[in-house]
Scaffold this active site. Sequence first.
Site, PDB file in Angstrom:
ATOM      1  N   GLN A  75       0.901  -1.136   0.000  1.00  0.00           N
ATOM      2  CA  GLN A  75       0.000   0.000   0.000  1.00  0.00           C
ATOM      3  C   GLN A  75       0.950   1.198   0.000  1.00  0.00           C
ATOM      4  OE1 GLN A  75      -1.881   3.000   0.240  1.00  0.00           O
ATOM      5  NE2 GLN A  75      -0.973   2.906   2.296  1.00  0.00           N
ATOM      6  N   TYR A 141       1.829   5.081   6.833  1.00  0.00           N
ATOM      7  CA  TYR A 141       2.693   4.540   5.762  1.00  0.00           C
ATOM      8  C   TYR A 141       4.159   4.531   6.214  1.00  0.00           C
ATOM      9  CZ  TYR A 141       5.250   4.397   1.302  1.00  0.00           C
ATOM     10  OH  TYR A 141       6.135   4.095   0.287  1.00  0.00           O
TER      11      TYR A 141
HETATM   12  N1  LIG Z   1       6.865   5.531  -6.424  1.00  0.00           N
HETATM   13  C1  LIG Z   1       7.730   6.036  -5.575  1.00  0.00           C
HETATM   14  O1  LIG Z   1       8.257   7.155  -5.786  1.00  0.00           O
HETATM   15  C2  LIG Z   1       8.133   5.258  -4.331  1.00  0.00           C
HETATM   16  C3  LIG Z   1       8.942   5.888  -3.370  1.00  0.00           C
HETATM   17  C4  LIG Z   1       9.316   5.165  -2.240  1.00  0.00           C
HETATM   18  C5  LIG Z   1       8.923   3.844  -2.079  1.00  0.00           C
HETATM   19  N2  LIG Z   1       8.112   3.266  -3.012  1.00  0.00           N
HETATM   20  C6  LIG Z   1       7.725   1.861  -2.807  1.00  0.00           C
HETATM   21  O2  LIG Z   1       7.993   1.128  -3.993  1.00  0.00           O
HETATM   22  C7  LIG Z   1       7.078   0.043  -4.123  1.00  0.00           C
HETATM   23  C8  LIG Z   1       6.432   0.061  -5.487  1.00  0.00           C
HETATM   24  O3  LIG Z   1       5.757   1.288  -5.677  1.00  0.00           O
HETATM   25  P1  LIG Z   1       5.198   1.750  -7.101  1.00  0.00           P
HETATM   26  O4  LIG Z   1       5.256   3.224  -7.138  1.00  0.00           O
HETATM   27  O5  LIG Z   1       5.826   0.944  -8.193  1.00  0.00           O
HETATM   28  O6  LIG Z   1       3.665   1.360  -6.929  1.00  0.00           O
HETATM   29  P2  LIG Z   1       2.682   0.476  -7.829  1.00  0.00           P
HETATM   30  O7  LIG Z   1       1.315   0.647  -7.268  1.00  0.00           O
HETATM   31  O8  LIG Z   1       2.868   0.787  -9.275  1.00  0.00           O
HETATM   32  O9  LIG Z   1       3.201  -0.998  -7.542  1.00  0.00           O
HETATM   33  C9  LIG Z   1       2.753  -1.783  -6.469  1.00  0.00           C
HETATM   34  C10 LIG Z   1       2.433  -3.161  -7.017  1.00  0.00           C
HETATM   35  O10 LIG Z   1       2.067  -4.021  -5.937  1.00  0.00           O
HETATM   36  C11 LIG Z   1       0.871  -4.710  -6.273  1.00  0.00           C
HETATM   37  N3  LIG Z   1       0.162  -5.018  -5.031  1.00  0.00           N
HETATM   38  C12 LIG Z   1      -0.417  -4.135  -4.166  1.00  0.00           C
HETATM   39  N4  LIG Z   1      -0.991  -4.799  -3.144  1.00  0.00           N
HETATM   40  C13 LIG Z   1      -0.760  -6.117  -3.349  1.00  0.00           C
HETATM   41  C14 LIG Z   1      -1.102  -7.308  -2.641  1.00  0.00           C
HETATM   42  N5  LIG Z   1      -1.811  -7.260  -1.493  1.00  0.00           N
HETATM   43  N6  LIG Z   1      -0.698  -8.493  -3.145  1.00  0.00           N
HETATM   44  C15 LIG Z   1       0.010  -8.552  -4.290  1.00  0.00           C
HETATM   45  N7  LIG Z   1       0.357  -7.478  -5.009  1.00  0.00           N
HETATM   46  C16 LIG Z   1      -0.018  -6.266  -4.545  1.00  0.00           C
HETATM   47  C17 LIG Z   1       0.103  -3.754  -7.174  1.00  0.00           C
HETATM   48  O11 LIG Z   1      -0.856  -4.396  -8.004  1.00  0.00           O
HETATM   49  C18 LIG Z   1       1.245  -3.136  -7.987  1.00  0.00           C
HETATM   50  O12 LIG Z   1       1.545  -3.915  -9.129  1.00  0.00           O
HETATM   51  C19 LIG Z   1       6.096   0.188  -2.946  1.00  0.00           C
HETATM   52  O13 LIG Z   1       6.536  -0.656  -1.911  1.00  0.00           O
HETATM   53  C20 LIG Z   1       6.231   1.651  -2.545  1.00  0.00           C
HETATM   54  O14 LIG Z   1       5.903   1.848  -1.191  1.00  0.00           O
HETATM   55  C21 LIG Z   1       7.715   3.943  -4.132  1.00  0.00           C
END
Ligand SMILES: NC(=O)c1ccc[n+]([C@@H]2O[C@H](COP(=O)([O-])OP(=O)(O)OC[C@H]3O[C@@H](n4cnc5c(N)ncnc54)[C@H](O)[C@@H]3O)[C@@H](O)[C@H]2O)c1
Length: 312
Positions: A75, A141
């Site tokens: 999430q 978060y």
């Molecule tokens: N985007 C950013 O700038 C950023 C910054 C810091 C950390 N993050 C972390 O990076 C990771 C990926 O983020 P993102 O931006 O690619 O987001 P995103 O939403 O594109 O990717 C998350 C993925 O996880 C899947 N998912 C969510 N809940 C799930 C569940 N219960 N079971 C199985 N799959 C599930 C979603 O379908 C999606 O494909 C996350 O952990 C996020 O907290 C992202």
Amino acid sequence: MKILVTGGAGFIGSNVVDAYIREGHDVVVVDNLSSGKKENVHPDAAFYLMDIRSDDLRKVFDIERPDVVNHHAAQKSVPKSVEDPVFDAELNVVGLLNVLNQCVAFDVKKVIFISSGGALAGDADVIPTDEEHVSDMISPYAISKYVGEKYLHFYAVTYGLTYVSLRYANVYGPRQVAEGESGVVPIFMENFFQNRPSELYAYADQPRGTTRDYVYVDDVARANVLALTKGRNVPINIGTGVEMHIEDIYRQMQEVLGHDLPLIRKKERVGDVRRSCLDCTRAKDVLGWEAEVSFKEGIRRLYRYMSKTNSP
Ligand SMILES: NC(=O)c1ccc[n+]([C@@H]2O[C@H](COP(=O)([O-])OP(=O)(O)OC[C@H]3O[C@@H](n4cnc5c(N)ncnc54)[C@H](O)[C@@H]3O)[C@@H](O)[C@H]2O)c1
């Protein structure tokens, strides 16, 4: 090496999967497609449509026997975590524990956990902020990501599990969806494509807006490749160390894309972190990693991608 990537259909996870496959690894993706897309998943990766909280995860580990688990599924929205802390904890804490239990049961050699440098550092008094400066966390978060790291430490001490926690700055690049919480780059990009003006939330004493550290997704994917063999039981910041005001981000994008759409100034938003930028010295020391893609080059690459696909 066989690598299981949770969240491998999402923005960052799918770029990491591509990088692993380019390096010749076997990749297995577990994703429930709640925000990810099946078309993001590399055709050479095995795909399981599954929730990380499911009891069936055990079967996937039993069939696939991964050497490394890369945990991107989460999430990821700060406001959503404030609205519904229980849901946030179910995914980011209980979901993680289900993954870690399978890692212990099936002798996974290493877990690469994805954390958030920006959320954990919060409004830090030292900028750029290193891994030792963790703020008083004010969002569920940030708390759940931090707790995740603490659980990893517990599993390392108790079961001998090896891990590395990559604390990302603000990531941008292909496949990022322009939603409220995805950061300004995809939102500005989408506005440029639609010929719409963009908005800037400015403070009286910080008129160019908040600051952020923007790192291109290819650099992030390369850090995930290096983390397969380097780094043991530590958090590592993954950013550029370059602090940019939102207005500067907009101006640089305008310059690269040759647009002169107006920027509409609005009053500050409550709860925004005012300054954010990561010190990434440890990434250089431990992983031999540094961000290589400048912001303008990243925008050029993203623009070329969007021009081809007409979508982020
Ligand atoms: N985007 C950013 O700038 C950023 C910054 C810091 C950390 N993050 C972390 O990076 C990771 C990926 O983020 P993102 O931006 O690619 O987001 P995103 O939403 O594109 O990717 C998350 C993925 O996880 C899947 N998912 C969510 N809940 C799930 C569940 N219960 N079971 C199985 N799959 C599930 C979603 O379908 C999606 O494909 C996350 O952990 C996020 O907290 C992202």
